[in-house]
Design a protein around this motif. Structure first.
Motif, PDB file in Angstrom:
ATOM      1  N   ASP A  89       0.831  -1.201   0.000  1.00 44.23           N
ATOM      2  CA  ASP A  89       0.000   0.000   0.000  1.00 44.23           C
ATOM      3  C   ASP A  89       0.866   1.251   0.000  1.00 44.23           C
ATOM      4  O   ASP A  89       1.602   1.530   0.952  1.00 44.23           O
TER       5      ASP A  89
ATOM      6  N   VAL B 250      -8.924   0.020   3.064  1.00 41.37           N
ATOM      7  CA  VAL B 250      -8.103  -1.188   2.958  1.00 41.37           C
ATOM      8  C   VAL B 250      -8.345  -2.079   4.178  1.00 41.37           C
ATOM      9  O   VAL B 250      -8.414  -1.595   5.304  1.00 41.37           O
TER      10      VAL B 250
ATOM     11  N   GLU C 190      -6.776  -5.414   6.200  1.00 39.12           N
ATOM     12  CA  GLU C 190      -5.633  -6.316   6.350  1.00 39.12           C
ATOM     13  C   GLU C 190      -6.054  -7.568   7.106  1.00 39.12           C
ATOM     14  O   GLU C 190      -7.016  -7.554   7.881  1.00 39.12           O
TER      15      GLU C 190
ATOM     16  N   LEU D 123      -2.200  -7.391   3.200  1.00 37.25           N
ATOM     17  CA  LEU D 123      -3.330  -6.736   2.561  1.00 37.25           C
ATOM     18  C   LEU D 123      -4.329  -7.780   2.079  1.00 37.25           C
ATOM     19  O   LEU D 123      -3.960  -8.751   1.420  1.00 37.25           O
TER      20      LEU D 123
ATOM     21  N   TYR E 191      -9.700  -4.202  -0.838  1.00 36.20           N
ATOM     22  CA  TYR E 191      -9.843  -2.758  -1.005  1.00 36.20           C
ATOM     23  C   TYR E 191     -11.278  -2.483  -1.420  1.00 36.20           C
ATOM     24  O   TYR E 191     -11.801  -3.134  -2.338  1.00 36.20           O
TER      25      TYR E 191
END
Length: 245
Positions: A173, A184, A186, A191, A194
Protein backbone atom coordinates in the motif's frame (compact mmCIF):
# COMPACT_ATOMS: atom_id res chain seq x y z
CA UNK A 1 -19.00 -8.96 -5.52
CA UNK A 2 -21.68 -7.99 -8.00
CA UNK A 3 -24.64 -10.02 -9.24
CA UNK A 4 -24.25 -13.74 -9.80
CA UNK A 5 -23.96 -14.95 -13.38
CA UNK A 6 -24.16 -18.21 -15.29
CA UNK A 7 -22.06 -18.75 -18.43
CA UNK A 8 -22.87 -21.56 -20.84
CA UNK A 9 -19.98 -22.69 -23.01
CA UNK A 10 -21.12 -23.61 -26.50
CA UNK A 11 -24.07 -21.20 -26.43
CA UNK A 12 -22.01 -18.08 -25.90
CA UNK A 13 -19.25 -18.49 -28.46
CA UNK A 14 -17.37 -15.34 -27.54
CA UNK A 15 -17.15 -16.43 -23.92
CA UNK A 16 -16.25 -20.01 -24.83
CA UNK A 17 -13.20 -18.70 -26.62
CA UNK A 18 -12.26 -16.50 -23.68
CA UNK A 19 -12.55 -18.96 -20.81
CA UNK A 20 -9.70 -20.36 -18.73
CA UNK A 21 -6.60 -19.28 -20.59
CA UNK A 22 -3.50 -21.19 -19.58
CA UNK A 23 -1.15 -18.45 -20.68
CA UNK A 24 -3.24 -15.26 -20.76
CA UNK A 25 -2.21 -11.88 -22.11
CA UNK A 26 -0.76 -10.07 -19.13
CA UNK A 27 2.48 -8.14 -19.30
CA UNK A 28 3.89 -10.75 -16.92
CA UNK A 29 3.71 -14.31 -18.29
CA UNK A 30 2.47 -16.85 -15.72
CA UNK A 31 3.98 -20.26 -15.23
CA UNK A 32 2.62 -22.84 -17.68
CA UNK A 33 0.13 -25.37 -16.36
CA UNK A 34 0.64 -29.01 -17.30
CA UNK A 35 -0.79 -32.42 -16.34
CA UNK A 36 -3.41 -33.04 -13.67
CA UNK A 37 -4.01 -29.73 -11.92
CA UNK A 38 -7.25 -30.51 -10.07
CA UNK A 39 -9.26 -33.43 -8.69
CA UNK A 40 -12.57 -34.01 -6.94
CA UNK A 41 -14.89 -36.75 -5.72
CA UNK A 42 -18.61 -36.53 -6.43
CA UNK A 43 -20.93 -36.20 -3.44
CA UNK A 44 -24.68 -36.81 -3.84
CA UNK A 45 -27.36 -34.21 -3.23
CA UNK A 46 -31.17 -34.14 -3.54
CA UNK A 47 -31.44 -37.93 -3.22
CA UNK A 48 -28.99 -38.67 -6.04
CA UNK A 49 -27.13 -41.99 -6.03
CA UNK A 50 -24.51 -40.98 -8.59
CA UNK A 51 -20.81 -41.36 -7.81
CA UNK A 52 -17.71 -40.48 -9.82
CA UNK A 53 -14.42 -38.64 -9.58
CA UNK A 54 -13.05 -35.69 -11.51
CA UNK A 55 -9.67 -35.00 -13.02
CA UNK A 56 -8.86 -31.60 -14.51
CA UNK A 57 -5.93 -31.86 -16.92
CA UNK A 58 -3.97 -28.98 -18.48
CA UNK A 59 -2.58 -29.59 -21.96
CA UNK A 60 0.15 -27.01 -22.65
CA UNK A 61 0.40 -27.98 -26.32
CA UNK A 62 -3.23 -27.10 -27.10
CA UNK A 63 -3.50 -24.65 -24.18
CA UNK A 64 -6.75 -26.21 -23.01
CA UNK A 65 -8.15 -27.65 -19.84
CA UNK A 66 -9.91 -31.02 -20.01
CA UNK A 67 -12.42 -31.88 -17.30
CA UNK A 68 -12.67 -35.67 -17.01
CA UNK A 69 -15.63 -37.38 -15.35
CA UNK A 70 -14.28 -40.80 -14.38
CA UNK A 71 -16.06 -43.94 -13.18
CA UNK A 72 -19.61 -42.57 -13.19
CA UNK A 73 -22.01 -44.91 -11.41
CA UNK A 74 -25.72 -44.49 -10.90
CA UNK A 75 -28.05 -43.58 -13.74
CA UNK A 76 -29.10 -39.92 -13.77
CA UNK A 77 -32.81 -39.53 -13.05
CA UNK A 78 -33.12 -36.74 -15.61
CA UNK A 79 -31.06 -34.60 -17.96
CA UNK A 80 -28.04 -33.45 -15.96
CA UNK A 81 -25.60 -30.64 -16.77
CA UNK A 82 -21.99 -30.39 -15.63
CA UNK A 83 -20.78 -27.03 -14.35
CA UNK A 84 -17.84 -25.43 -12.58
CA UNK A 85 -18.76 -22.92 -9.88
CA UNK A 86 -16.83 -20.10 -8.23
CA UNK A 87 -18.78 -20.63 -4.99
CA UNK A 88 -18.63 -23.62 -2.66
CA UNK A 89 -21.65 -25.84 -2.12
CA UNK A 90 -22.53 -26.01 1.56
CA UNK A 91 -23.31 -29.41 3.06
CA UNK A 92 -27.02 -30.14 2.79
CA UNK A 93 -27.65 -27.66 -0.03
CA UNK A 94 -30.18 -28.66 -2.67
CA UNK A 95 -29.81 -25.51 -4.77
CA UNK A 96 -27.09 -24.81 -7.30
CA UNK A 97 -24.51 -22.35 -5.91
CA UNK A 98 -24.31 -18.72 -6.97
CA UNK A 99 -21.31 -16.83 -8.28
CA UNK A 100 -19.88 -17.51 -11.71
CA UNK A 101 -21.09 -20.84 -13.10
CA UNK A 102 -19.48 -22.26 -16.24
CA UNK A 103 -21.74 -24.71 -18.07
CA UNK A 104 -19.69 -27.45 -19.73
CA UNK A 105 -22.57 -29.42 -21.21
CA UNK A 106 -24.88 -32.36 -20.58
CA UNK A 107 -23.50 -35.59 -19.18
CA UNK A 108 -24.39 -39.03 -20.55
CA UNK A 109 -24.63 -42.41 -18.83
CA UNK A 110 -21.14 -43.40 -20.00
CA UNK A 111 -18.75 -44.15 -17.11
CA UNK A 112 -15.96 -41.98 -18.53
CA UNK A 113 -16.54 -38.62 -20.19
CA UNK A 114 -14.43 -35.57 -21.10
CA UNK A 115 -15.30 -31.91 -21.46
CA UNK A 116 -12.83 -29.45 -22.96
CA UNK A 117 -12.39 -25.83 -21.95
CA UNK A 118 -10.67 -23.98 -24.79
CA UNK A 119 -7.93 -21.49 -24.07
CA UNK A 120 -8.24 -17.86 -25.03
CA UNK A 121 -6.18 -16.20 -27.72
CA UNK A 122 -7.81 -13.00 -26.46
CA UNK A 123 -8.49 -14.10 -22.89
CA UNK A 124 -7.76 -11.95 -19.90
CA UNK A 125 -5.33 -12.39 -17.02
CA UNK A 126 -8.03 -13.33 -14.50
CA UNK A 127 -8.37 -16.74 -16.17
CA UNK A 128 -4.69 -17.72 -16.05
CA UNK A 129 -5.30 -19.77 -12.91
CA UNK A 130 -8.63 -21.67 -12.69
CA UNK A 131 -8.29 -22.54 -8.99
CA UNK A 132 -10.90 -19.88 -8.09
CA UNK A 133 -13.47 -22.41 -9.38
CA UNK A 134 -14.38 -24.15 -6.12
CA UNK A 135 -16.76 -26.98 -7.08
CA UNK A 136 -17.84 -29.13 -9.99
CA UNK A 137 -21.62 -29.43 -9.89
CA UNK A 138 -24.24 -31.59 -11.58
CA UNK A 139 -27.54 -29.76 -11.93
CA UNK A 140 -30.94 -30.38 -13.44
CA UNK A 141 -33.28 -27.71 -14.72
CA UNK A 142 -36.39 -27.85 -12.57
CA UNK A 143 -39.03 -25.20 -12.21
CA UNK A 144 -41.35 -24.72 -9.27
CA UNK A 145 -38.74 -25.13 -6.53
CA UNK A 146 -37.22 -22.59 -4.14
CA UNK A 147 -33.93 -22.95 -6.07
CA UNK A 148 -34.94 -20.92 -9.08
CA UNK A 149 -34.30 -22.88 -12.28
CA UNK A 150 -31.52 -25.26 -11.24
CA UNK A 151 -31.63 -28.04 -8.68
CA UNK A 152 -28.37 -29.53 -7.39
CA UNK A 153 -28.02 -33.27 -8.11
CA UNK A 154 -24.42 -33.80 -6.96
CA UNK A 155 -21.22 -31.85 -6.44
CA UNK A 156 -17.48 -32.32 -6.07
CA UNK A 157 -15.29 -29.95 -4.03
CA UNK A 158 -12.23 -29.36 -6.21
CA UNK A 159 -8.70 -29.74 -4.92
CA UNK A 160 -6.13 -27.85 -6.99
CA UNK A 161 -2.41 -28.52 -7.17
CA UNK A 162 -1.61 -25.19 -8.78
CA UNK A 163 0.99 -23.18 -6.91
CA UNK A 164 1.82 -19.50 -7.26
CA UNK A 165 1.95 -18.97 -11.02
CA UNK A 166 2.29 -15.19 -10.63
CA UNK A 167 5.23 -14.63 -8.24
CA UNK A 168 5.70 -11.23 -9.88
CA UNK A 169 2.60 -9.86 -8.14
CA UNK A 170 3.71 -8.19 -4.91
CA UNK A 171 1.05 -5.99 -3.33
CA UNK A 172 1.93 -3.12 -0.99
CA UNK A 173 0.00 0.00 0.00
CA UNK A 174 1.51 3.25 -1.21
CA UNK A 175 -1.16 5.32 0.51
CA UNK A 176 -4.40 7.07 -0.37
CA UNK A 177 -4.40 9.24 -3.49
CA UNK A 178 -6.75 10.78 -6.06
CA UNK A 179 -8.61 7.90 -7.72
CA UNK A 180 -7.79 5.46 -4.91
CA UNK A 181 -9.13 6.79 -1.62
CA UNK A 182 -11.03 3.68 -0.52
CA UNK A 183 -10.76 1.51 2.57
CA UNK A 184 -8.10 -1.19 2.96
CA UNK A 185 -8.60 -4.35 5.01
CA UNK A 186 -5.63 -6.32 6.35
CA UNK A 187 -5.58 -9.92 7.54
CA UNK A 188 -2.73 -11.41 9.55
CA UNK A 189 -0.54 -8.45 8.67
CA UNK A 190 -1.11 -8.74 4.92
CA UNK A 191 -3.33 -6.74 2.56
CA UNK A 192 -6.65 -8.55 2.06
CA UNK A 193 -9.07 -6.26 0.20
CA UNK A 194 -9.84 -2.76 -1.00
CA UNK A 195 -13.31 -1.16 -1.09
CA UNK A 196 -13.99 1.25 -3.95
CA UNK A 197 -15.30 4.75 -3.24
CA UNK A 198 -16.62 7.52 -5.50
CA UNK A 199 -14.00 8.87 -7.89
CA UNK A 200 -11.84 5.73 -7.90
CA UNK A 201 -10.41 4.22 -11.07
CA UNK A 202 -8.39 1.09 -11.80
CA UNK A 203 -5.26 2.91 -12.90
CA UNK A 204 -4.95 4.83 -9.63
CA UNK A 205 -5.85 1.77 -7.55
CA UNK A 206 -3.09 -0.18 -9.30
CA UNK A 207 -0.60 2.63 -8.66
CA UNK A 208 -1.56 2.76 -4.99
CA UNK A 209 -0.84 -0.96 -4.52
CA UNK A 210 2.16 -1.12 -6.90
CA UNK A 211 0.47 -3.55 -9.30
CA UNK A 212 -0.94 -3.32 -12.82
CA UNK A 213 -4.59 -3.25 -13.81
CA UNK A 214 -4.08 -6.76 -15.28
CA UNK A 215 -2.82 -7.86 -11.88
CA UNK A 216 -6.07 -6.61 -10.32
CA UNK A 217 -8.03 -8.61 -12.91
CA UNK A 218 -5.99 -11.71 -12.06
CA UNK A 219 -6.68 -11.28 -8.35
CA UNK A 220 -10.43 -10.88 -8.98
CA UNK A 221 -11.50 -13.59 -11.46
CA UNK A 222 -15.10 -13.78 -10.21
CA UNK A 223 -16.00 -10.16 -10.96
CA UNK A 224 -19.25 -9.66 -12.81
CA UNK A 225 -20.38 -9.04 -15.50
CA UNK A 226 -16.81 -9.67 -16.68
CA UNK A 227 -13.55 -10.13 -14.75
CA UNK A 228 -11.92 -7.61 -17.10
CA UNK A 229 -14.71 -5.03 -16.87
CA UNK A 230 -12.78 -1.72 -16.76
CA UNK A 231 -15.48 -0.03 -14.70
CA UNK A 232 -15.38 -0.09 -10.90
CA UNK A 233 -18.51 0.41 -8.83
CA UNK A 234 -18.83 2.32 -5.58
CA UNK A 235 -18.76 -0.25 -2.80
CA UNK A 236 -17.14 -2.97 -4.92
CA UNK A 237 -14.69 -5.01 -2.86
CA UNK A 238 -11.49 -5.90 -4.72
CA UNK A 239 -9.40 -8.80 -3.51
CA UNK A 240 -5.69 -8.02 -3.02
CA UNK A 241 -4.55 -11.46 -1.87
CA UNK A 242 -3.37 -14.28 -4.15
CA UNK A 243 -4.40 -16.75 -1.44
CA UNK A 244 -8.02 -15.53 -1.57
CA UNK A 245 -8.60 -15.04 -5.29
Amino acid sequence: MRANRRVWLGTVAAVAVAVLALSGCSSNSPKTLSGVVGTGTLQPAAGSVMSARFEIVADPSSKALVVKLVGLKGKPKSEIDLNLSSQRVAAGDSCAPGGITLGLGRISSKPNQSFSLPTATAGGPSWQNPSFLRDATLTEEKLGTNCGSYLLAAYAPLKWTIGDIRPDIKVSDGGSRVGARGTVIEENGALRSYTVVAGDNFSSIGERFHITVDDIYYLNPARSPSPEDPNVEIGEVLNLSKAHR
